[in-house]
Design an enzyme around this catalytic site. Structure first.
Site, PDB file in Angstrom:
ATOM      1  N   PRO A   2       0.840  -1.209   0.000  1.00 21.05           N
ATOM      2  CA  PRO A   2       0.000   0.000   0.000  1.00 21.05           C
ATOM      3  C   PRO A   2       0.873   1.256   0.000  1.00 21.05           C
ATOM      4  O   PRO A   2       1.908   1.287   0.644  1.00 21.05           O
ATOM      5  CB  PRO A   2      -0.779  -0.090   1.306  1.00 21.05           C
ATOM      6  CG  PRO A   2      -0.623  -1.489   1.780  1.00 21.05           C
ATOM      7  CD  PRO A   2       0.646  -2.015   1.198  1.00 21.05           C
ATOM      8  N   GLU A   3       0.457   2.241  -0.739  1.00 16.22           N
ATOM      9  CA  GLU A   3       1.196   3.505  -0.774  1.00 16.22           C
ATOM     10  C   GLU A   3       0.460   4.561   0.041  1.00 16.22           C
ATOM     11  O   GLU A   3      -0.611   4.313   0.585  1.00 16.22           O
ATOM     12  CB  GLU A   3       1.416   3.937  -2.222  1.00 16.22           C
ATOM     13  CG  GLU A   3       2.343   2.965  -2.958  1.00 16.22           C
ATOM     14  CD  GLU A   3       3.011   3.596  -4.171  1.00 16.22           C
ATOM     15  OE1 GLU A   3       3.136   4.834  -4.217  1.00 16.22           O
ATOM     16  OE2 GLU A   3       3.405   2.840  -5.066  1.00 16.22           O
TER      17      GLU A   3
END
Ligand SMILES: [Zn+2]
Length: 293
Positions: A2-3
């Site tokens: 996840p960013e």
């Protein structure tokens, strides 16, 4: 992995269930996440109230009435599920589908709000850590992180100065967490595309010799903020109809401009180029050689 926009979307999804609520009961099913949870983890949480839920880079920071801060990281495959009285949700905008298998529910928070928050992580690269609020500045996980890309401290002048004289690629510089915190592979590709800058360009070319920003630095910073804000907005809107029981909604279909589009037509009007994939520092870079110079 996840960013930043995904983590920010998770934060916003957890906020109503956790902020202002007390940990009524904490269950630890598996304490061996990326690092082992302390033996007194549940005891230290139970009875304390979440006074604020913030984010620093890709870390969620829950401020507790006990004076502790609970630092949480999703790792590669972590996700939170919220079981409320009326609805269930999996906050976040994930490119890859998240696990919902209860065998991977390692930590369960029973909140005084009535919500049950589970942390699910099949690969267990995620982490949770309790540190004293007073010692947060010395915390190794956070110390040395560059400015938040959406904060005011991140601007063309700051980025140019950080890239001054740098002989690494512009892409590598943007992935360096000491220069700017929380940017990952996807949004770096997207921002470089939007600013029409080649990922192979030397980082030093966005600054003058003395480290002043040139027009490229201005364009780049603007593009970084835009791709992140767009993604947060898109993730936020997908929250409303997110239901745990519907597997299809666990995956967020982001409309990337260039990422993962190898061989497809460039979306820049009038460009006519084709998206290319190269490998830089072991990671895939997607870009258009025709309009990214
Ligand atoms: Zn193009």
């Amino acid at each position: 992995m996840p960013e930043l926009p995904e983590v920010e979307t998770v934060r916003r999804g957890l906020e109503p269930a956790m902020e202002g609520a007390r940990f009524a009961k904490v269950e630890v099913h598996r304490g061996d996440l990326r690092w082992p949870l302390p033996a007194d983890f549940a005891k230290r949480l139970e009875g304390s109230t979440v006074t604020g839920l913030g984010r620093r880079a890709k870390y969620l920071l829950a401020d507790l009435s006990s004076g502790d801060v609970l630092i949480m990281h999703l790792g590669m495959s972590g996700s939170f599920h919220v079981f409320g009285k009326e609805r269930q949700s999996t906050p976040g905008a994930y490119y890859h589908e998240r696990s919902k298998h209860v065998a991977h529910d390692h930590v369960v928070f029973h909140m005084s709000s009535g919500a049950i928050v589970t942390f699910n992580d099949p690969r267990r690269f995620g982490s949770m850590k309790l540190v004293k609020r007073a010692k947060l500045d010395d915390e190794p996980l956070l110390r040395g992180l560059g400015p938040e890309p959406l904060g005011n401290a991140f601007d063309a002048a700051m980025l140019a100065l950080a890239c001054k004289g740098k002989k690494t690629s512009l892409k590598a510089a943007l992935l360096d967490q000491r220069i700017v915190a929380g940017l990952g592979n996807i949004y770096v590709c997207e921002a470089l595309y939007l600013s029409r800058l080649s990922p192979k360009r030397l980082a030093s070319t966005i600054a003058t010799k003395s480290g002043a920003p040139n027009e490229r630095a201005e364009r780049l910073v603007e593009s970084i903020k835009r791709v992140l804000n767009d993604a947060i907005k898109a993730g936020g809107s997908s929250l409303r109809d997110h239901k745990l029981t519907d597997g299809g909604l666990g995956m967020f279909q982001h409309n990337f401009r260039v990422y993962d589009r190898e061989g497809e037509k460039c979306r820049t009007p009038g460009c006519g180029g084709t998206v290319k994939r190269i490998v830089q520092n072991g990671r895939s870079t997607f870009y258009c050689p025709s309009c990214q110079k």
